[in-house]
Design a protein around this motif. Structure first.
Motif, PDB file in Angstrom:
ATOM      1  N   THR A   1      45.248  12.991 -36.856  1.00  0.00           N
ATOM      2  CA  THR A   1      46.469  12.616 -36.397  1.00  0.00           C
ATOM      3  C   THR A   1      47.522  13.335 -37.439  1.00  0.00           C
ATOM      4  OG1 THR A   1      46.306  11.493 -38.709  1.00  0.00           O
ATOM      5  CG2 THR A   1      45.638  10.015 -36.536  1.00  0.00           C
TER       6      THR A   1
ATOM      7  N   TYR B   1      43.712   9.883 -26.265  1.00  0.00           N
ATOM      8  CA  TYR B   1      44.451   9.722 -27.743  1.00  0.00           C
ATOM      9  C   TYR B   1      44.534   8.110 -28.032  1.00  0.00           C
ATOM     10  CZ  TYR B   1      48.336   8.257 -24.945  1.00  0.00           C
ATOM     11  OH  TYR B   1      49.439   7.610 -23.944  1.00  0.00           O
TER      12      TYR B   1
ATOM     13  N   GLU C   1      40.624  11.214 -39.612  1.00  0.00           N
ATOM     14  CA  GLU C   1      40.641   9.788 -39.910  1.00  0.00           C
ATOM     15  C   GLU C   1      39.288   9.074 -39.125  1.00  0.00           C
ATOM     16  OE1 GLU C   1      44.229   7.951 -39.065  1.00  0.00           O
ATOM     17  OE2 GLU C   1      45.481   9.066 -40.930  1.00  0.00           O
TER      18      GLU C   1
ATOM     19  N   ALA D   1      47.692  10.287 -32.757  1.00  0.00           N
ATOM     20  CA  ALA D   1      46.132  10.536 -33.222  1.00  0.00           C
ATOM     21  C   ALA D   1      45.611  11.010 -31.874  1.00  0.00           C
ATOM     22  CB  ALA D   1      45.513   9.129 -33.225  1.00  0.00           C
TER      23      ALA D   1
ATOM     24  N   TRP E   1      39.155  10.647 -35.319  1.00  0.00           N
ATOM     25  CA  TRP E   1      40.191  11.571 -34.563  1.00  0.00           C
ATOM     26  C   TRP E   1      41.136  12.363 -35.534  1.00  0.00           C
ATOM     27  CZ3 TRP E   1      41.895   6.224 -32.256  1.00  0.00           C
ATOM     28  CH2 TRP E   1      42.429   5.375 -33.116  1.00  0.00           C
TER      29      TRP E   1
ATOM     30  N   ASP F   1      42.321  12.001 -29.950  1.00  0.00           N
ATOM     31  CA  ASP F   1      40.714  11.694 -29.870  1.00  0.00           C
ATOM     32  C   ASP F   1      40.009  12.712 -29.471  1.00  0.00           C
ATOM     33  OD1 ASP F   1      38.345  10.375 -30.294  1.00  0.00           O
ATOM     34  OD2 ASP F   1      39.014   8.453 -29.272  1.00  0.00           O
TER      35      ASP F   1
END
Length: 289
Positions: A55, A76, A43, A137, A53, A139
């Motif tokens: 998800t 995150y 996303e 999520a 990131w 990152d």
């Protein structure tokens, strides 16, 4: 002595930092060293460190990250009603992370493990509870490595530091034990004592002169007093500098005193020599040409 002490401190700090150099590397979620299960989706987000990131919001969704280092942190995102994830390091459960929060927060850094043995490690993250509103999520990861310098190089730095410390120690010992050496200054270089000013020759004031002085104003009186203190004569430029009187004011005052037969002037170079008249000093009339 101060320079030597500063040099020693720099050497010691350099030795310590050289023994263990810390290197931090950021691994984005798009790096090929991270293996994702099919549930994870990429996303776009302005809150992500690299702009994107991954998800997932399904129990059992996992990722596997092979890394080499001594410490690792997870970057995150947190948000309302988000899932919880479980993390393992080398097959051993390390912790659980709940990504729920009242507001959306990006780039949250969570230290997973520190002081890991030097070498390769495997991190596994797995979703263990779903979120009613958001997914978990991921990152990026931050990996820290502590590079050990070669023993020979470390010993060299340590030897230099010990030698520097020894020099400083000897210097301080001599300074505090023997004291500061006294430097003898040749008599010719000694600071001369304050020179005594030669007494000025003043013109004695008689009763008639004092009567005339009483009739003068303060500025005229200051000019006459200056002349009395300097053998009855002085250059006009000297009077001006000593009394701090403007040039035009002084010239007018001397002209008035000259009209009263108290002073007389004589041109000397670019200035005038101002003298008390014999009449003022002794009562004798000025000779007429």
């Amino acid at each position: 002595m101060q320079k030597l002490a500063i040099f020693t401190i720099v050497i010691l700090l350099f030795t310590i930092s050289s023994a263990n150099a810390q290197l931090t590397t950021t691994i984005e979620e798009s790096d090929q060293s991270i293996v994702w299960s099919a549930e994870w989706k990429t996303e776009n987000s302005a809150l992500a460190s690299g702009g994107t990131w991954k998800t997932a919001n399904k129990i059992g969704a996992e990722l596997i990250f092979n890394f080499e280092g001594n410490a690792i942190s997870l970057i995150y995102a947190k948000g309302p009603q988000s899932p919880t994830a479980e993390i393992e390091i080398d097959g051993i459960k390390a912790l659980e992370i709940n990504a729920s929060s009242d507001t959306y927060i990006g780039r949250v850094r969570y230290i997973i493990a520190q002081n890991l043995e030097t070498g390769k490690h495997v991190l596994k993250l797995k979703i263990i509870s779903t979120g009613a509103k958001n997914g978990f999520a991921v990152d990026a990861f931050e990996v820290q490595s502590f590079e050990q310098k070669e023993q020979g190089q470390f010993n060299l730095f340590l030897l230099v530091a010990v030698i520097a410390l020894a020099i400083v120690g000897v210097g301080f010992y001599k300074f505090y034990t023997l004291g500061t050496p006294k430097i003898e200054i040749p008599k010719a270089m000694e600071k001369p004592s304050v020179l005594k000013k030669a007494p000025k020759t003043e013109v004695e004031q008689g009763a008639r002169m004092k009567d005339i002085m009483r009739a003068l104003d303060e500025k005229d009186k200051s000019i006459v007093n200056y002349l009395l203190e300097n053998k009855g004569k002085a250059k006009q430029s000297q009077i001006r500098h000593s009394l701090g009187m403007p040039r035009s004011t002084l010239s007018k005052r001397i002209a008035i005193l000259e009209q009263r037969n108290i002073v007389e002037t004589k041109e000397v170079g670019k200035t005038n020599l101002v003298k008390l008249t014999p009449w003022f000093v002794s009562g004798k009339e000025k000779e007429r040409s």
